[in-house]
Design an enzyme around this catalytic site. Structure first.
Site, PDB file in Angstrom:
ATOM      1  N   ASP A   7       0.858  -1.184   0.000  1.00  0.00           N
ATOM      2  CA  ASP A   7       0.000   0.000   0.000  1.00  0.00           C
ATOM      3  C   ASP A   7       0.891   1.230   0.000  1.00  0.00           C
ATOM      4  O   ASP A   7       1.978   1.219   0.578  1.00  0.00           O
ATOM      5  CB  ASP A   7      -0.904   0.026   1.236  1.00  0.00           C
ATOM      6  CG  ASP A   7      -1.842   1.217   1.236  1.00  0.00           C
ATOM      7  OD1 ASP A   7      -2.740   1.255   0.363  1.00  0.00           O
ATOM      8  OD2 ASP A   7      -1.679   2.111   2.076  1.00  0.00           O
ATOM      9  N   HIS A 156      -5.549   4.249   6.656  1.00  0.00           N
ATOM     10  CA  HIS A 156      -4.883   5.224   5.796  1.00  0.00           C
ATOM     11  C   HIS A 156      -3.423   5.442   6.171  1.00  0.00           C
ATOM     12  O   HIS A 156      -2.853   6.479   5.857  1.00  0.00           O
ATOM     13  CB  HIS A 156      -5.632   6.562   5.748  1.00  0.00           C
ATOM     14  CG  HIS A 156      -6.936   6.460   5.031  1.00  0.00           C
ATOM     15  ND1 HIS A 156      -7.034   6.112   3.705  1.00  0.00           N
ATOM     16  CD2 HIS A 156      -8.201   6.649   5.473  1.00  0.00           C
ATOM     17  CE1 HIS A 156      -8.308   6.095   3.358  1.00  0.00           C
ATOM     18  NE2 HIS A 156      -9.032   6.406   4.410  1.00  0.00           N
TER      19      HIS A 156
END
Length: 180
Positions: A7, A156
């Site tokens: 990610d 996040h």
């Protein structure tokens, strides 16, 4: 099922104009997330001329990464070879692989490197197959559907999202009865 789940956190949505500010990755071997085989680093965003770039306020609101946090971090050109070595010849997995893969293709190209994993798998696409009646397949909603939770402060942030994406990948393959 031996893959690297990764990610990125970025300064925006454009692989051509925006920069990577964090990379996280973890291995999945034989259907198990391998916690101690991970890659994680903040990245100091710089322009093509080498000047430091500021992280826009809007991006900071999403991932919580500030200019102060990346001030002493390595630049992407110094981090990418190590990340590519970590990935090696493994297939890769990301939630919305088009976004993260697009950033890596653009970034490696600018650095004279190449992003060409043997296969790219997308947990968002797998979610669409596993939950065809659902309208949204955002990672937080997928996690909820699969009974997964983010670590406090993990949403996040690269490694927090990677942990959930890796577990979601394993569970989605089981749910879809794909060779696990």
């Amino acid at each position: 099922m031996n893959v690297v789940v990764f990610d990125l956190e970025t300064t925006g949505l454009s692989p051509e104009r925006d920069a990577i500010v964090e990379i996280g990755a973890m291995r999945v071997r034989d259907g198990r997330v391998v916690e101690d085989e991970r890659f994680e680093t903040l990245v100091r965003p710089v322009s093509s001329s080498g000047d430091s770039l500021r992280i826009p306020w809007r991006a900071q609101q999403v991932h919580g990464i500030s200019d102060a946090m990346v001030r002493g971090a390595p630049e992407l050109r110094d981090v990418l070879p190590e990340f590519l070595d970590f990935v090696g010849d493994s297939a890769v997995v990301a939630h919305n692989i088009g976004f993260d893969g697009g950033f890596l293709r653009a970034a490696t190209g600018r650095c004279g490197l190449r992003w060409a994993p043997p296969a790219e798998h997308c947990t968002m696409q797998l979610s669409r197959r596993a939950f065809p009646g659902e309208r949204s397949h955002r990672l937080d909603l997928l996690a909820e559907r699969l009974g997964l939770e983010f670590a406090p402060g993990g949403r996040h942030r690269s490694l927090g999202d990677v942990r959930v994406t890796a577990e979601a990948y394993v569970r989605l393959l089981e749910r879809l009865r794909v060779g696990v």
